[in-house]
Scaffold this motif. Structure first.
Motif, PDB file in Angstrom:
ATOM      1  N   ILE A  11       0.832  -1.198   0.000  1.00 44.39           N
ATOM      2  CA  ILE A  11       0.000   0.000   0.000  1.00 44.39           C
ATOM      3  C   ILE A  11       0.871   1.255   0.000  1.00 44.39           C
ATOM      4  O   ILE A  11       1.888   1.331   0.701  1.00 44.39           O
ATOM      5  N   VAL A  35      -2.513   0.415  -4.474  1.00 41.27           N
ATOM      6  CA  VAL A  35      -1.888  -0.890  -4.290  1.00 41.27           C
ATOM      7  C   VAL A  35      -0.867  -1.044  -5.414  1.00 41.27           C
ATOM      8  O   VAL A  35      -1.230  -1.045  -6.595  1.00 41.27           O
ATOM      9  N   ILE A  58      -9.580  -5.728  -0.122  1.00 46.42           N
ATOM     10  CA  ILE A  58      -8.129  -5.786   0.033  1.00 46.42           C
ATOM     11  C   ILE A  58      -7.817  -6.607   1.277  1.00 46.42           C
ATOM     12  O   ILE A  58      -8.224  -6.242   2.388  1.00 46.42           O
ATOM     13  N   CYS A 123      -9.323   4.844   2.114  1.00 47.91           N
ATOM     14  CA  CYS A 123      -8.322   3.913   2.638  1.00 47.91           C
ATOM     15  C   CYS A 123      -8.196   3.996   4.155  1.00 47.91           C
ATOM     16  O   CYS A 123      -8.304   5.062   4.750  1.00 47.91           O
ATOM     17  N   VAL A 131       0.044  -6.351   0.979  1.00 47.56           N
ATOM     18  CA  VAL A 131      -1.247  -6.843   0.495  1.00 47.56           C
ATOM     19  C   VAL A 131      -1.079  -8.298   0.093  1.00 47.56           C
ATOM     20  O   VAL A 131      -0.164  -8.646  -0.659  1.00 47.56           O
ATOM     21  N   ILE A 134      -6.399  -9.622  -3.443  1.00 47.63           N
ATOM     22  CA  ILE A 134      -7.358  -8.620  -3.910  1.00 47.63           C
ATOM     23  C   ILE A 134      -8.516  -9.373  -4.545  1.00 47.63           C
ATOM     24  O   ILE A 134      -8.302 -10.265  -5.379  1.00 47.63           O
TER      25      ILE A 134
END
Length: 234
Positions: A11, A35, A58, A123, A131, A134
């Motif tokens: 991120i 991302v 996410i 966010c 991450v 997704i």
């Protein structure tokens, strides 16, 4: 059995530290983030068709909490920080596998050189957060009209945010100052102080690192006053 995970990206966000990050996504809608895909996931094929969805899930790691471990019970801020409940009855950051999830609006996909970047909004993730997956948000299955939210059934109450003369003058010199002011307002309105501080007299001046700024503020409920803004590190 043990399993290993390889992040698919990280991120990039205005939140440079854990303090003051909204406790849920959607509470600071002006906070834009990205991302940045990595490794084998950094491939145009992995995002093919993604723009037909308005929102994404996410999945990420609370990486800054990994070394501190976890406990079976936690004290949710929504319950005043005093009552304990089971970790699986909460969204606390200290979890057995330190996995979190956020649903965010998809703003677009772009390519910068070899980088594939997914732009998102609203966010609630610290800059640099790994991450791990997704997924598209599917309205018919992910939104349940008659669901019960327990102790968090309603959005948290917010405080009013005002800016002293110096912060306003500082932001006026920044070409992105209006957006930064809006993000600062939305973030501080959530009252990022520890839950036990709320409802009590508080003379402390707090500071939070947002964007490239050191934002100082005081709280006299129901008002938060931004007292000073300066470039971080000055």
């Amino acid at each position: 059995m043990k399993y290993s995970l390889t992040p698919v990206g990280h991120i990039e966000s205005p939140y440079k530290e854990k303090f003051a990050v909204p406790r849920q996504p959607g509470l600071a809608p002006s906070a834009l983030a990205s991302v940045v895909l990595e490794g084998e996931a950094c491939n145009e094929d992995t995002v093919r068709g993604i723009e037909q969805f308005s929102h994404l899930w996410i999945l990420f790691l609370f990486d800054q909490n990994l070394e501190q471990g976890w406990t079976p019970t936690v004290r949710p801020p929504r319950l005043g920080g005093n009552e304990r409940i089971g970790v699986f009855a909460s969204r606390a950051t200290f979890r057995p596998n330190s996995i979190g999830m956020s649903v965010v609006p998809l703003k677009g996909v772009r390519k910068e050189g070899a980088k594939i970047i997914i732009d998102i909004g609203s966010c609630d993730l610290v800059d640099g957060t790994p991450v791990i997956d997704i997924k598209p948000y599917i309205p018919y299955s992910d939104s349940i009209e008659d669901a019960s939210g327990g102790y968090a059934s309603e959005a948290p109450q917010t405080l009013d945010v005002q800016f002293d003369t110096q912060p306003l003058a500082f932001l006026a010199k920044d070409k992105e100052g209006k957006n930064k002011q809006q993000v600062i307002s939305e973030v501080l309105a959530q009252d990022p102080r520890p839950a036990y501080k709320k409802g009590k007299a508080d003379t402390k001046e707090y500071a939070v690192h947002l964007f490239d700024l050191n934002v100082k503020f005081t709280v006299a409920e129901p008002v938060i006053t931004v007292t000073t803004i300066e470039a971080f590190g000055e």
